[in-house]
Design a protein around this motif. Structure first.
Motif, PDB file in Angstrom:
ATOM      1  N   UNK A  41       0.831  -1.211   0.000  1.00  7.90           N
ATOM      2  CA  UNK A  41       0.000   0.000   0.000  1.00  7.90           C
ATOM      3  C   UNK A  41       0.857   1.249   0.000  1.00  7.90           C
ATOM      4  N   UNK A  42       1.974   1.219   0.733  1.00  5.19           N
ATOM      5  CA  UNK A  42       2.866   2.375   0.759  1.00  5.19           C
ATOM      6  C   UNK A  42       3.500   2.611  -0.607  1.00  5.19           C
ATOM      7  N   UNK A  43       3.793   1.534  -1.333  1.00  4.10           N
ATOM      8  CA  UNK A  43       4.316   1.686  -2.689  1.00  4.10           C
ATOM      9  C   UNK A  43       3.312   2.419  -3.572  1.00  4.10           C
ATOM     10  N   UNK A  44       2.037   2.084  -3.415  1.00  4.11           N
ATOM     11  CA  UNK A  44       0.990   2.758  -4.190  1.00  4.11           C
ATOM     12  C   UNK A  44       0.907   4.237  -3.836  1.00  4.11           C
ATOM     13  N   UNK A  45       1.015   4.544  -2.552  1.00  3.19           N
ATOM     14  CA  UNK A  45       0.947   5.934  -2.100  1.00  3.19           C
ATOM     15  C   UNK A  45       2.117   6.733  -2.660  1.00  3.19           C
ATOM     16  N   UNK A  46       3.322   6.180  -2.541  1.00  2.00           N
ATOM     17  CA  UNK A  46       4.511   6.876  -3.036  1.00  2.00           C
ATOM     18  C   UNK A  46       4.429   7.047  -4.553  1.00  2.00           C
ATOM     19  N   UNK A  47       3.996   6.026  -5.263  1.00  2.00           N
ATOM     20  CA  UNK A  47       3.845   6.122  -6.714  1.00  2.00           C
ATOM     21  C   UNK A  47       2.850   7.222  -7.090  1.00  2.00           C
ATOM     22  N   UNK A  49       2.049   9.893  -5.245  1.00  2.00           N
ATOM     23  CA  UNK A  49       2.638  11.195  -4.929  1.00  2.00           C
ATOM     24  C   UNK A  49       3.666  11.631  -5.972  1.00  2.00           C
ATOM     25  N   UNK A  50       4.466  10.674  -6.439  1.00  2.00           N
ATOM     26  CA  UNK A  50       5.504  10.992  -7.415  1.00  2.00           C
ATOM     27  C   UNK A  50       4.979  10.988  -8.843  1.00  2.00           C
ATOM     28  N   UNK A  51       3.744  10.542  -9.017  1.00  2.00           N
ATOM     29  CA  UNK A  51       3.100  10.442 -10.325  1.00  2.00           C
ATOM     30  C   UNK A  51       3.907   9.559 -11.280  1.00  2.00           C
ATOM     31  N   UNK A  52       4.300   8.388 -10.759  1.00  2.00           N
ATOM     32  CA  UNK A  52       4.992   7.369 -11.547  1.00  2.00           C
ATOM     33  C   UNK A  52       4.298   6.044 -11.285  1.00  2.00           C
ATOM     34  N   UNK A  53       4.665   5.008 -12.058  1.00  2.00           N
ATOM     35  CA  UNK A  53       4.034   3.716 -11.786  1.00  2.00           C
ATOM     36  C   UNK A  53       4.767   2.991 -10.662  1.00  2.00           C
ATOM     37  N   UNK A  54       4.090   2.028 -10.099  1.00  2.00           N
ATOM     38  CA  UNK A  54       4.627   1.296  -8.947  1.00  2.00           C
ATOM     39  C   UNK A  54       5.937   0.590  -9.268  1.00  2.00           C
ATOM     40  N   UNK A  55       6.096   0.129 -10.505  1.00  2.00           N
ATOM     41  CA  UNK A  55       7.321  -0.566 -10.903  1.00  2.00           C
ATOM     42  C   UNK A  55       8.533   0.355 -10.750  1.00  2.00           C
ATOM     43  N   UNK A  56       8.388   1.619 -11.115  1.00  2.00           N
ATOM     44  CA  UNK A  56       9.496   2.566 -10.965  1.00  2.00           C
ATOM     45  C   UNK A  56       9.854   2.748  -9.491  1.00  2.00           C
ATOM     46  N   UNK A  57       8.835   2.817  -8.644  1.00  2.00           N
ATOM     47  CA  UNK A  57       9.081   2.969  -7.208  1.00  2.00           C
ATOM     48  C   UNK A  57       9.791   1.721  -6.679  1.00  2.00           C
ATOM     49  N   UNK A  58       9.369   0.541  -7.111  1.00  2.00           N
ATOM     50  CA  UNK A  58      10.007  -0.700  -6.672  1.00  2.00           C
ATOM     51  C   UNK A  58      11.468  -0.756  -7.117  1.00  2.00           C
ATOM     52  N   UNK A  59      11.743  -0.296  -8.326  1.00  2.00           N
ATOM     53  CA  UNK A  59      13.116  -0.294  -8.819  1.00  2.00           C
ATOM     54  C   UNK A  59      13.991   0.660  -7.996  1.00  2.00           C
ATOM     55  N   UNK A  60      13.452   1.838  -7.700  1.00  2.00           N
ATOM     56  CA  UNK A  60      14.208   2.788  -6.883  1.00  2.00           C
ATOM     57  C   UNK A  60      14.395   2.247  -5.467  1.00  2.00           C
ATOM     58  N   UNK A  61      13.381   1.598  -4.947  1.00  2.00           N
ATOM     59  CA  UNK A  61      13.469   1.010  -3.611  1.00  2.00           C
ATOM     60  C   UNK A  61      14.566  -0.045  -3.574  1.00  2.00           C
ATOM     61  N   UNK A  62      14.671  -0.851  -4.618  1.00  2.00           N
ATOM     62  CA  UNK A  62      15.716  -1.874  -4.682  1.00  2.00           C
ATOM     63  C   UNK A  62      17.104  -1.236  -4.726  1.00  2.00           C
TER      64      UNK A  62
END
Length: 87
Positions: A41-47, A49-62
């Motif tokens: 759920x936090x990945x969805x929230x961050x995505x 807020x940043x107006x990007x898709x969840x995959x980009x957030x997951x890649x940055x998180x990694x």
């Protein structure tokens, strides 16, 4: 000195909030705080807020290793400013 200048502009309630945040906590230690928000759920929230898709957030998180740092390195804004007490 910077904090002293900030404290001069805040209400007593806001000072309490800022002090706790400076200590890395939301409340005094005797008040237990658990959010129980799933990482997904936090990945969805961050995505959102940043107006990007969840995959980009997951890649940055990694790469970065911390979701808060992913959010901090991104570019986002809110429609209206919030006060410390509202946040």
């Amino acid at each position: 000195r910077i904090l002293a200048q900030l404290f001069e502009r805040l209400t007593p309630h806001e000072v309490e909030i800022v002090i706790n945040l400076c200590l890395g906590q939301l409340h005094a230690p005797y008040i237990g705080t658990q959010f129980n928000i799933a990482e997904k759920n936090m990945l969805k929230v961050v995505a959102a807020l940043l107006q990007v898709d969840e995959q980009q957030v997951q890649e940055q998180l990694a790469t970065i290793g911390d979701l808060g740092s992913v959010l901090a390195t991104g570019s986002w804004s809110v429609e209206q400013p919030y006060t410390i007490a509202q946040v």
